[in-house]
Write a protein that holds these residues in place. Sequence first.
Motif, PDB file in Angstrom:
ATOM      1  N   LYS A 132      47.567  43.834  36.936  1.00  0.00           N
ATOM      2  CA  LYS A 132      46.676  44.979  36.650  1.00  0.00           C
ATOM      3  C   LYS A 132      46.509  45.114  35.051  1.00  0.00           C
ATOM      4  O   LYS A 132      45.801  45.422  34.622  1.00  0.00           O
ATOM      5  CB  LYS A 132      47.279  46.143  37.379  1.00  0.00           C
ATOM      6  CG  LYS A 132      46.362  47.712  37.062  1.00  0.00           C
ATOM      7  CD  LYS A 132      47.046  48.651  37.669  1.00  0.00           C
ATOM      8  CE  LYS A 132      46.314  50.227  37.092  1.00  0.00           C
ATOM      9  NZ  LYS A 132      46.782  51.166  37.683  1.00  0.00           N
ATOM     10  N   LYS A 133      47.920  45.005  34.591  1.00  0.00           N
ATOM     11  CA  LYS A 133      48.032  45.138  33.053  1.00  0.00           C
ATOM     12  C   LYS A 133      47.037  43.959  32.309  1.00  0.00           C
ATOM     13  O   LYS A 133      46.537  44.018  31.372  1.00  0.00           O
ATOM     14  CB  LYS A 133      49.455  44.769  32.590  1.00  0.00           C
ATOM     15  CG  LYS A 133      50.320  46.083  32.594  1.00  0.00           C
ATOM     16  CD  LYS A 133      51.625  45.738  31.999  1.00  0.00           C
ATOM     17  CE  LYS A 133      52.706  46.408  32.462  1.00  0.00           C
ATOM     18  NZ  LYS A 133      54.060  45.897  32.317  1.00  0.00           N
ATOM     19  N   LEU A 134      46.925  42.734  33.032  1.00  0.00           N
ATOM     20  CA  LEU A 134      46.158  41.820  32.674  1.00  0.00           C
ATOM     21  C   LEU A 134      44.585  42.094  32.709  1.00  0.00           C
ATOM     22  O   LEU A 134      43.555  41.057  32.170  1.00  0.00           O
ATOM     23  CB  LEU A 134      46.518  40.306  33.311  1.00  0.00           C
ATOM     24  CG  LEU A 134      47.452  39.535  32.971  1.00  0.00           C
ATOM     25  CD1 LEU A 134      47.501  38.337  33.630  1.00  0.00           C
ATOM     26  CD2 LEU A 134      47.618  39.389  31.456  1.00  0.00           C
ATOM     27  N   GLY A 135      44.307  43.215  33.440  1.00  0.00           N
ATOM     28  CA  GLY A 135      42.837  43.619  33.379  1.00  0.00           C
ATOM     29  C   GLY A 135      42.349  43.346  34.807  1.00  0.00           C
ATOM     30  O   GLY A 135      40.914  43.570  35.066  1.00  0.00           O
ATOM     31  N   VAL A 136      42.925  42.553  35.675  1.00  0.00           N
ATOM     32  CA  VAL A 136      42.458  42.783  36.982  1.00  0.00           C
ATOM     33  C   VAL A 136      42.252  44.387  37.531  1.00  0.00           C
ATOM     34  O   VAL A 136      42.993  45.073  37.641  1.00  0.00           O
ATOM     35  CB  VAL A 136      43.494  42.090  38.012  1.00  0.00           C
ATOM     36  CG1 VAL A 136      43.237  42.204  39.274  1.00  0.00           C
ATOM     37  CG2 VAL A 136      43.559  40.493  37.572  1.00  0.00           C
ATOM     38  N   THR A 137      41.221  44.343  38.447  1.00  0.00           N
ATOM     39  CA  THR A 137      40.972  45.657  39.083  1.00  0.00           C
ATOM     40  C   THR A 137      41.003  45.501  40.531  1.00  0.00           C
ATOM     41  O   THR A 137      41.069  46.690  41.266  1.00  0.00           O
ATOM     42  CB  THR A 137      39.161  45.975  38.641  1.00  0.00           C
ATOM     43  OG1 THR A 137      38.493  45.078  39.398  1.00  0.00           O
ATOM     44  CG2 THR A 137      39.165  46.315  37.082  1.00  0.00           C
ATOM     45  N   ARG A 138      41.037  44.351  41.108  1.00  0.00           N
ATOM     46  CA  ARG A 138      41.322  44.388  42.608  1.00  0.00           C
ATOM     47  C   ARG A 138      42.210  43.114  43.006  1.00  0.00           C
ATOM     48  O   ARG A 138      42.046  42.162  42.359  1.00  0.00           O
ATOM     49  CB  ARG A 138      40.097  44.199  43.357  1.00  0.00           C
ATOM     50  CG  ARG A 138      40.143  44.032  44.733  1.00  0.00           C
ATOM     51  CD  ARG A 138      38.792  43.778  45.792  1.00  0.00           C
ATOM     52  NE  ARG A 138      37.976  44.959  45.717  1.00  0.00           N
ATOM     53  CZ  ARG A 138      36.911  45.029  46.192  1.00  0.00           C
ATOM     54  NH1 ARG A 138      36.566  43.848  46.966  1.00  0.00           N
ATOM     55  NH2 ARG A 138      36.244  46.017  46.396  1.00  0.00           N
ATOM     56  N   ILE A 139      43.021  43.380  43.911  1.00  0.00           N
ATOM     57  CA  ILE A 139      43.712  42.262  44.330  1.00  0.00           C
ATOM     58  C   ILE A 139      43.427  41.774  45.623  1.00  0.00           C
ATOM     59  O   ILE A 139      43.631  42.468  46.700  1.00  0.00           O
ATOM     60  CB  ILE A 139      45.181  42.613  44.047  1.00  0.00           C
ATOM     61  CG1 ILE A 139      45.433  42.677  42.752  1.00  0.00           C
ATOM     62  CG2 ILE A 139      46.366  41.495  44.683  1.00  0.00           C
ATOM     63  CD1 ILE A 139      47.100  42.897  42.264  1.00  0.00           C
ATOM     64  N   VAL A 140      43.204  40.477  45.925  1.00  0.00           N
ATOM     65  CA  VAL A 140      43.037  39.897  47.443  1.00  0.00           C
ATOM     66  C   VAL A 140      44.466  39.529  47.498  1.00  0.00           C
ATOM     67  O   VAL A 140      44.918  38.407  46.883  1.00  0.00           O
ATOM     68  CB  VAL A 140      42.319  38.697  47.403  1.00  0.00           C
ATOM     69  CG1 VAL A 140      41.865  38.359  48.485  1.00  0.00           C
ATOM     70  CG2 VAL A 140      40.802  39.220  46.824  1.00  0.00           C
TER      71      VAL A 140
END
Length: 398
Positions: A132-140
């Motif tokens: 999330k800190k790296l900018g990801v908004t969703r995790i599969v």
Amino acid sequence: MNYWTPELLAPAGSLDKLKVAVNYGANAVYLGGQKFGLRSAAENFTVEQIKEGVEYAHGKGALVYVVLNSFFHDKDFDGLHEFIVYLDEVGVDAVIVSDPGVIEYISQNTKLEIHLSTQASCLNVEAAKMWKKLGVTRIVLGREVTIKDAGKIKKEADIEIEMFVHGSMCMAFSGNCVISNYTQGRDSNRGGCAHSCRFEYKLEGADMEAKNSFFMSSKDLEGIRVLQEFIDAGIDSLKVEGRMKSYLYAGTISKVYSEALDYYREHGNFLSDDLGRWEAELNKVTHRAYTEASLINPAGADTIYSDREHEIKEYAATGAVLEAVEGKFLLVEVKSAFNVGDQLEVLPFKGPSVSFNIDFIKNVLGENIERSNPGSIVKIPFVPGIDGNNLLRRKVIQ
Ligand code: SF4
């Protein structure tokens, strides 16, 4: 009432399959371009087809995600910049990425939303917070995570979560398989998986008799009976595997899961008389034996499909309805040949399939013919309740 349900995310291995999935109820589709994905053997989309696919999906209220989930070596960055800028320009809704360097590069150069691919094997809250800190908004999430643990990750990391609900499985941790590298000289982590885990291998040991076995071939995932658990855990998106599968698969799976989720939106439960029909429909697509894999408890030896090498195939696509002319005929694009006297089924967008007999086949000139040829357009008997873009299929085993 309008109860909340997760997004249904379907595979789009081609523009045809994208349209089929969206028409049969998928809320979003994922597709690959010519490079950067993990399905180098799939048809994949040209840049023009991506634009057309986005326009088609958006026109029907569905979203489009593009996979860039290969693990990159430095030379693999060639052409990435132009591609992601293009995706941003044509309105792609998110990209699905595995490699942290690629995530950083996309964040710096576009406004594209970034979903973390299952290939990155995110399995815990701390990892989710880091992505999330790296900018990801969703995790599969990795497929090894149970629905219950996925709900905890969502809550504590405060991030969108996507999980697989249906389709083929890897026996290895996603993103950590090198069997095809060693058996076929093909890099699984850069789109070269040869499904080597499906092969027959000889098992030998000091205290056992040598035997041949498909001991690494996983059964297929089926989550229709645990949809309530996904909803209770607040999982945002339910993903169907299968970009390399048929357009009949794309339509059938989208139809079944969207009907089930529609039922929930209306009733707040899955206690539908149609549950048996939905399961029967899932059995009609080409598949291996089904398992819930790790959705409830960690997968064990009972999830291995050791009996047979081949998938179970009961039905094959025969065509698609281009137009239904009330009371007169269906205009059909033929995918596989059929004859006068055959029995076909048509798959409406909602509700049970309808069987009917091919009492006549006419070519586009209106002449009677005995057999339709693949690629041709023909007229066949009208079936009430059928719409343009409905799929036709035929039973191939009795
Ligand atoms: S060989 Fe099997 S386990 Fe490995 S990546 Fe391919 S499908 Fe997955």
